[in-house]
Scaffold this motif. Structure first.
Motif, PDB file in Angstrom:
ATOM      1  N   ASP A 111       0.783  -1.239   0.000  1.00  0.00           N
ATOM      2  CA  ASP A 111       0.000   0.000   0.000  1.00  0.00           C
ATOM      3  C   ASP A 111       0.811   1.283   0.000  1.00  0.00           C
ATOM      4  O   ASP A 111       0.262   2.358  -0.267  1.00  0.00           O
ATOM      5  CB  ASP A 111      -0.939   0.018   1.221  1.00  0.00           C
ATOM      6  CG  ASP A 111      -1.876  -1.195   1.235  1.00  0.00           C
ATOM      7  OD1 ASP A 111      -2.281  -1.637   0.140  1.00  0.00           O
ATOM      8  OD2 ASP A 111      -2.182  -1.696   2.337  1.00  0.00           O
TER       9      ASP A 111
ATOM     10  N   GLN B 185       5.796   0.403   3.225  1.00  0.00           N
ATOM     11  CA  GLN B 185       5.519  -1.037   3.248  1.00  0.00           C
ATOM     12  C   GLN B 185       6.396  -1.778   2.234  1.00  0.00           C
ATOM     13  O   GLN B 185       6.878  -2.878   2.516  1.00  0.00           O
ATOM     14  CB  GLN B 185       4.042  -1.294   2.958  1.00  0.00           C
ATOM     15  CG  GLN B 185       3.115  -0.925   4.095  1.00  0.00           C
ATOM     16  CD  GLN B 185       1.694  -1.407   3.863  1.00  0.00           C
ATOM     17  OE1 GLN B 185       1.399  -2.069   2.867  1.00  0.00           O
ATOM     18  NE2 GLN B 185       0.791  -1.073   4.780  1.00  0.00           N
TER      19      GLN B 185
ATOM     20  N   SER C 217       2.273 -10.018  12.530  1.00  0.00           N
ATOM     21  CA  SER C 217       1.780  -9.801  11.164  1.00  0.00           C
ATOM     22  C   SER C 217       2.782  -8.935  10.415  1.00  0.00           C
ATOM     23  O   SER C 217       3.728  -8.391  11.007  1.00  0.00           O
ATOM     24  CB  SER C 217       0.418  -9.100  11.188  1.00  0.00           C
ATOM     25  OG  SER C 217       0.564  -7.795  11.747  1.00  0.00           O
TER      26      SER C 217
ATOM     27  N   GLU D 185       2.064  -6.041   9.122  1.00  0.00           N
ATOM     28  CA  GLU D 185       1.855  -4.663   9.589  1.00  0.00           C
ATOM     29  C   GLU D 185       2.597  -4.398  10.896  1.00  0.00           C
ATOM     30  O   GLU D 185       3.115  -3.290  11.115  1.00  0.00           O
ATOM     31  CB  GLU D 185       0.363  -4.388   9.779  1.00  0.00           C
ATOM     32  CG  GLU D 185      -0.432  -4.253   8.485  1.00  0.00           C
ATOM     33  CD  GLU D 185      -0.948  -5.585   7.974  1.00  0.00           C
ATOM     34  OE1 GLU D 185      -0.493  -6.633   8.490  1.00  0.00           O
ATOM     35  OE2 GLU D 185      -1.791  -5.574   7.063  1.00  0.00           O
ATOM     36  N   SER D 186       2.674  -5.412  11.769  1.00  0.00           N
ATOM     37  CA  SER D 186       3.378  -5.216  13.042  1.00  0.00           C
ATOM     38  C   SER D 186       4.868  -4.977  12.807  1.00  0.00           C
ATOM     39  O   SER D 186       5.504  -4.210  13.534  1.00  0.00           O
ATOM     40  CB  SER D 186       3.174  -6.427  13.955  1.00  0.00           C
ATOM     41  OG  SER D 186       3.827  -7.587  13.451  1.00  0.00           O
TER      42      SER D 186
ATOM     43  N   VAL E 102       6.130  -3.517  10.083  1.00  0.00           N
ATOM     44  CA  VAL E 102       6.196  -2.141   9.567  1.00  0.00           C
ATOM     45  C   VAL E 102       6.182  -1.153  10.728  1.00  0.00           C
ATOM     46  O   VAL E 102       6.976  -0.198  10.770  1.00  0.00           O
ATOM     47  CB  VAL E 102       5.016  -1.862   8.604  1.00  0.00           C
ATOM     48  CG1 VAL E 102       5.016  -0.384   8.181  1.00  0.00           C
ATOM     49  CG2 VAL E 102       5.100  -2.763   7.380  1.00  0.00           C
ATOM     50  N   ASN E 103       5.313  -1.384  11.694  1.00  0.00           N
ATOM     51  CA  ASN E 103       5.213  -0.482  12.851  1.00  0.00           C
ATOM     52  C   ASN E 103       6.459  -0.530  13.726  1.00  0.00           C
ATOM     53  O   ASN E 103       6.887   0.497  14.273  1.00  0.00           O
ATOM     54  CB  ASN E 103       3.987  -0.847  13.685  1.00  0.00           C
ATOM     55  CG  ASN E 103       2.675  -0.552  12.961  1.00  0.00           C
ATOM     56  OD1 ASN E 103       2.627   0.331  12.096  1.00  0.00           O
ATOM     57  ND2 ASN E 103       1.635  -1.303  13.275  1.00  0.00           N
TER      58      ASN E 103
ATOM     59  N   SER F  88      -3.297  -7.028  -1.971  1.00  0.00           N
ATOM     60  CA  SER F  88      -2.421  -6.515  -0.928  1.00  0.00           C
ATOM     61  C   SER F  88      -2.432  -7.447   0.281  1.00  0.00           C
ATOM     62  O   SER F  88      -1.395  -7.701   0.897  1.00  0.00           O
ATOM     63  CB  SER F  88      -2.874  -5.116  -0.513  1.00  0.00           C
ATOM     64  OG  SER F  88      -2.124  -4.645   0.581  1.00  0.00           O
TER      65      SER F  88
ATOM     66  N   LYS G  79       0.971  -9.292   1.851  1.00  0.00           N
ATOM     67  CA  LYS G  79       1.400  -9.116   3.245  1.00  0.00           C
ATOM     68  C   LYS G  79       1.424 -10.446   3.985  1.00  0.00           C
ATOM     69  O   LYS G  79       2.348 -10.726   4.761  1.00  0.00           O
ATOM     70  CB  LYS G  79       0.461  -8.147   3.963  1.00  0.00           C
ATOM     71  CG  LYS G  79       0.507  -6.725   3.422  1.00  0.00           C
ATOM     72  CD  LYS G  79      -0.590  -5.871   4.054  1.00  0.00           C
ATOM     73  CE  LYS G  79      -0.649  -4.491   3.435  1.00  0.00           C
ATOM     74  NZ  LYS G  79      -1.756  -3.683   3.981  1.00  0.00           N
TER      75      LYS G  79
END
Length: 595
Positions: free
Chosen positions: A199, A203, A247, A249-250, A252-253, A338, A342
């Motif tokens: 996205d 990322q 995940s 996303e985790s 990335v954070n 997407s 991921k």
């Protein structure tokens, strides 16, 4: 002299009235079992009818004379096809292929007559080419391939012969052909497609970090990451993913990579830039010589297929799951959305950590630096304070307790040397699949059950000779290692014994004895008279009597615990008889039947 730039040539005709010379700047013949068997398997599986056709790839040449070509690229495949056609009794000129400056190779190729056999073998012959012939012969034997049928298939197998431009600097051209990064490989194209689905630029950068650091298979994945990333992604001792990593996303954070770019670049452009940077400087902070210490049993593309296959609970052994010819088709789902992209990137990192921790590697260090040995270890951080300041370094310790580690390490190496083609290594998929569900899964029981099922399905009790599947020999050796055998002095879980890469069935009582009577097939090909040894040692062992083998070739005997039992029987009885063959078979079958 007219030069055709592109020419489609049937493999069956490649050496008919045509000569090839391999120039001095090319390396010697070096294909081993993996490459040779893969070539034969690809041909055999691809030609299923008279209307089938199969392209092996390109053969880059420089035309020297009317029917004489200098091989610029493709010599390993071409040499294998030469040996294969000699084995199949194809008739063509003895000098159809020769090396510019390797007399042993030329002598050996020339000595291969139209029956595919050698009249004389001496120290002036090329061991690499002899091994190639032996691998081909063994493969046809164990797969029971019909030579005439396979020979006819070569009429529908083609090479594209590509003529290089005139007046080109061939040395420079050859160097360019072999330069890393000349063109994108399939897994790099897959990477581009997956990153394109993410996205944001942030990322995509994190996705590239995960992909690139997982792609270096010959060091533990933790050490491929920059220290600042390693400290955020992994636990304090580096041994596992941090509990916060749940995940993509985790991740990335956690990494919080800043996006300072002013314009979006295409993913293919990013890939190109990264490749140049990686060639100049490794992306991670690996310890000195760490990349040389360990060797993975899988390449990165094959690992991608493994983890892709692991997501299907009941289909891990489905045909084609691990076939690199279907690489893009198998991974196509990952760049459909997407969410898929991921999910796969997170699965990639999680699986790679588990793979390093619970699947065997080859390790090259200390007194086994040159030969290597099987290794099952996990990585843990330790702090070195010997020089007056703290310095965090990797430490490698046994993954399990001593007994369990020895047993599982030997069980996995048994499977590794049995199923040598990456497309048949379904046991790795099964292991990863179970570890993803439960990291405390009992891998030993899972893989023993897998082997037992393979043994049961092989029908070994009713087979003989080359028809007996390799797993029967290797799993028997594992069972002897696991349990020991007091009758024949086999020590339980001996630290001194490890599996070697054995693939050649040896007749203990020789097939063509020079000093003894010739046995009939039932006893000669009986399981009790057979053992599995390395291809190179098979040629030494070949027609030697059992007594001479025991007295002279201890290093070969020690390759197999089954063979060690046979040797002890010979020592105790000073002979090797048909009755002893039957006794040994019954005793070994009893061990297999009980597991």
């Amino acid at each position: 002299m007219e030069q055709e730039q592109l020419k489609k040539v049937a493999v069956s005709d490649i050496f008919i009235n045509t000569n090839f010379i391999i120039p001095i700047y090319q390396r010697n013949y070096s294909w081993k079992e993996k490459e040779i068997e893969q070539l034969i398997e690809d041909i055999d599986s691809s030609i299923q009818s008279p209307n089938s056709s199969y392209f092996l790839g390109n053969l880059i040449v420089n035309q020297k004379e009317s029917r004489l070509y200098e091989v610029v690229d493709g010599q390993q495949r071409l040499t294998t096809l030469f040996i294969l056609q000699r084995y199949l009794s194809t008739i063509f000129a003895r000098d159809a292929l020769c090396f510019e400056a390797r007399e042993k190779s030329n002598r050996t190729l020339s000595a291969l007559d139209d029956t595919g056999k050698l009249d004389i073998i001496d120290e002036f012959f090329s061991s690499e080419i002899l091994d190639g012939l032996k691998i081909i012969s063994n493969y046809f034997g164990k797969k029971q391939l019909d030579r005439n049928n396979f020979k006819s298939k070569l009429k529908n197998v083609f090479l594209i012969q590509v003529q290089v431009p005139q007046n080109i600097d061939l040395n420079h051209y050859f160097e360019i052909m072999n330069t890393r990064g000349e063109q994108l490989e399939l897994h790099e194209i897959a990477k581009a497609k997956i990153l394109e689905m993410l996205d944001s630029t942030e990322q995509r950068k994190v996705g590239a970090i995960i992909w690139d650091n997982c792609s270096n298979m010959d060091s533990y994945v933790q050490m491929n990451f920059k220290k600042e990333y390693r400290e955020k992604i992994f636990t304090g001792d580096w041994s596992s993913l941090d509990k916060k990593v749940t995940s993509f996303e985790s991740i990335v954070n956690l990494l919080k990579i800043q996006d300072n770019s002013k314009e979006e670049k295409s993913i293919l452009e990013i890939l190109g830039q990264e490749k140049i940077v990686q060639d100049k400087k490794p992306s991670g902070e690996t310890e000195p010589n760490e990349d040389e210490r360990f060797e993975s049993i899988l390449s990165f593309p094959n690992f991608l297929l493994q983890i892709n296959s692991s997501k299907n609970d009941n289909l891990y052994e489905m045909e084609g799951n691990l076939d690199d010819k279907k690489f893009m088709l198998n991974l196509e789902w990952t760049w459909k959305s997407s969410i898929n992209a991921k999910s796969f990137l997170f699965l990639l990192l999680k699986s790679r950590v588990l793979f390093d921790k619970y699947i065997v590697k080859r390790e090259f260090a200390r007194d086994y630096k040159d030969t290597g040995k099987w290794s099952l270890q996990r990585l843990e951080k330790y702090t070195d304070t010997t020089k007056g300041k703290s310095n965090d370094k990797p430490n490698y310790v046994a993954t399990f307790s001593d007994r369990i580690n020895k047993q599982l390490r030997t069980l996995q190496s048994c499977l590794r040397i049995t199923y040598t083609s990456p497309k048949t290594m379904h046991w790795i998929t099964l292991a990863i699949q179970n570890l993803l569900k439960d990291e405390n899964a009992n891998l030993t029981t899972i893989l023993e059950n897998y082997c037992s099922e393979k043994i049961k399905n092989s029908g070994f009790e009713n087979e003989s000779g080359f028809a007996i599947e390799r797993i029967v020999f290797t799993y028997l050796d594992y069972l002897l290692y696991r349990d020991g055998n007091t009758k024949y002095d086999i020590k339980k879980l001996s630290e001194d014994w490890q599996f070697q890469f054995r693939n050649s069935i040896e007749h203990f009582y020789p097939q063509n004895p020079s000093e003894l009577e010739k046995w009939e097939k039932p006893h000669l090909d009986c399981f009790g008279n057979l053992a599995l040894i390395t291809t190179s040692d098979n040629s030494k062992f070949s027609n030697v009597t059992p007594l001479a083998k025991v007295d002279t070739y201890k290093s070969i005997i020690d390759q197999s615990l089954k063979l060690m039992i046979m040797a002890k029987m010979v020592k105790d009885n000073h002979s090797w008889t048909k009755e002893m063959v039957e006794l040994h078979k019954d005793e070994m079958f009893e061990i297999l039947a009980g597991n």
